[in-house]
Design an enzyme around this catalytic site. Structure first.
Site, PDB file in Angstrom:
ATOM      1  N   ASP A  31       0.235  -1.401   0.048  1.00 58.82           N
ATOM      2  CA  ASP A  31       0.351  -0.131   0.114  1.00 58.82           C
ATOM      3  C   ASP A  31       1.186   1.417   0.139  1.00 58.82           C
ATOM      4  O   ASP A  31       2.076   1.340   0.541  1.00 58.82           O
ATOM      5  CB  ASP A  31      -1.368  -0.283   1.264  1.00 58.82           C
ATOM      6  N   CYS A 153     -19.489  -7.942  -3.697  1.00 58.28           N
ATOM      7  CA  CYS A 153     -20.210  -8.329  -2.292  1.00 58.28           C
ATOM      8  C   CYS A 153     -21.594  -8.400  -2.463  1.00 58.28           C
ATOM      9  O   CYS A 153     -23.036  -9.663  -2.074  1.00 58.28           O
ATOM     10  CB  CYS A 153     -20.281  -7.006  -1.193  1.00 58.28           C
ATOM     11  N   THR A 183     -19.819   4.257  -0.379  1.00 56.79           N
ATOM     12  CA  THR A 183     -18.545   3.130  -0.340  1.00 56.79           C
ATOM     13  C   THR A 183     -17.626   4.582  -0.788  1.00 56.79           C
ATOM     14  O   THR A 183     -18.365   5.508  -1.357  1.00 56.79           O
ATOM     15  CB  THR A 183     -18.903   1.804  -1.308  1.00 56.79           C
ATOM     16  N   THR A 211     -25.292  -1.166 -10.789  1.00 54.70           N
ATOM     17  CA  THR A 211     -24.849  -2.348 -10.890  1.00 54.70           C
ATOM     18  C   THR A 211     -24.654  -3.665 -11.378  1.00 54.70           C
ATOM     19  O   THR A 211     -26.022  -3.798 -11.737  1.00 54.70           O
ATOM     20  CB  THR A 211     -25.364  -2.851  -9.209  1.00 54.70           C
ATOM     21  N   GLY A 212     -23.554  -4.129 -11.516  1.00 53.34           N
ATOM     22  CA  GLY A 212     -23.364  -5.441 -12.439  1.00 53.34           C
ATOM     23  C   GLY A 212     -23.703  -7.111 -11.540  1.00 53.34           C
ATOM     24  O   GLY A 212     -23.565  -7.558 -12.439  1.00 53.34           O
ATOM     25  N   ASN A 318     -22.372  -6.032   3.309  1.00 56.28           N
ATOM     26  CA  ASN A 318     -21.537  -5.108   2.270  1.00 56.28           C
ATOM     27  C   ASN A 318     -19.895  -5.739   2.429  1.00 56.28           C
ATOM     28  O   ASN A 318     -19.158  -5.547   1.140  1.00 56.28           O
ATOM     29  CB  ASN A 318     -21.102  -4.934   1.878  1.00 56.28           C
TER      30      ASN A 318
END
Length: 335
Positions: A31, A153, A183, A211-212, A318
């Protein structure tokens, strides 16, 4: 298993805590943030509370309950020292590398260049890759898989539900709405974003967005390909979401009691225990915070009209529920 985490955000940190609790050897975190900040964000969490471990930072590492985890800050996954560190599985949780290859790097670089044995994406892939939803298509896992996606999720919530309904009653078609926690891909105050709705302050509005997840069910349940679609409503809660699924079933005389009975029994099977949950308590979203199930059916909300037209609601954390599946998948991949 030797695990590395690429990207120490909301999913990366939850994956860490779950894997650490299971005694998995977390060797390294990549990170771009400094170890002091990473340690602080691991320890103090506005959603889940203070981590019950001793967390410290030092030069190039964080230390959790005396165990040192190496911190790397490398932008290009090609240059990560996974071979040298003997990494079995990389959790690709930056959200950036959703393509196999690109000018900025791709998820396959973890395996093909950096030398890890396997990589798991915590987002849907933008290209052809095996997508796994535990409890739905676990049988597709094999030792030859080098890269897999854990889907989203929402797909993890929807797919087990759709599987049980389709196997029991047959789904002709359906529409889903996820009422979803906000989010990091939204703005906390109005600021530019490629999605003009996500550009608006996340905690001040109900925000419709795409959303897919519903279409992606076809990746793990091919028999439902093209039969489901959906949308998302982002709402002002930090975690805890719910899928609202409306389906036309082939069984035209189905009842609410039949649907609930089938879902409750499915939640107790070895295949779905711990993945699909069932409740008839009058719960709200904060009650499923920290719940490790992928999908928790709310039996009180099931509705049925004539001719097999039904609505089923199912809760999911989620963040925590999804992160639990990521760790489960990592363990299954190295068996």
């Amino acid at each position: 298993m030797k695990l590395a985490i690429n990207g120490f955000g909301r999913i990366g940190r939850n994956v860490f805590k779950i894997a650490f609790e299971r005694g998995i050897d977390i060797v390294a975190i990549n990170d771009l943030t400094d170890p002091k900040t990473l340690a602080h964000l691991l320890k103090y969490d506005s959603t889940f509370g203070v981590y019950n471990k001793k967390v410290e930072s030092r030069d190039g590492a964080i230390v959790v309950d005396g165990r040192e985890i190496k911190i790397i800050a490398e932008r290009d996954p090609k240059n990560l020292p996974w071979a040298k560190l003997g990494i079995d599985v990389v959790i690709e949780s930056t959200g950036v590398f959703s393509s196999a290859t690109s000018d900025k790097g791709g998820y396959l670089d973890h395996v093909n260049h950096a030398g890890a044995k396997k990589v798991i994406l915590t987002v849907p892939a933008k290209d052809e890759i095996k997508t796994i939803v535990l409890g739905v298509n676990d049988h597709d896992i094999n030792s030859d898989l080098k890269a897999v996606s854990n889907a989203s999720c929402t797909t993890n919530c929807l797919a087990p539900l759709a599987k049980v309904l389709h196997e029991s009653f047959g789904i002709e078609q359906g529409l889903m709405t996820t009422v979803h926690a906000y989010t990091n891909d939204q703005r906390i105050l109005d600021l530019p974003h490629s999605d003009l709705r996500r550009a608006r302050a996340a905690a001040l509005s109900i925000i419709p967005t795409s959303t897919g997840a519903a279409k992606a069910v076809g990746l793990v349940l091919p028999e439902l390909k093209g039969k489901l679609n959906g949308t998302s409503m982002r709402v002002p809660v930090p975690t805890g979401s719910i899928v609202d699924l409306t389906v036309q079933l082939k069984k035209k005389d189905v009842t609410k009691e039949e649907i609930n009975s089938v879902l409750r029994k499915a939640s107790e099977t070895p295949e779905l225990k711990g993945i699909l949950g069932y409740t008839e308590d009058p719960i709200v979203s904060s009650d499923i915070k920290g719940n490790s199930h992928s999908s928790i059916v709310d039996g009180l909300e099931t509705m049925v009209l004539e001719n097999g037209f039904a609505k089923i609601l199912s809760w999911y954390d989620n963040e925590f529920g999804y992160s639990t599946r990521v760790v489960d998948l990592a363990q299954k991949l190295v068996k």
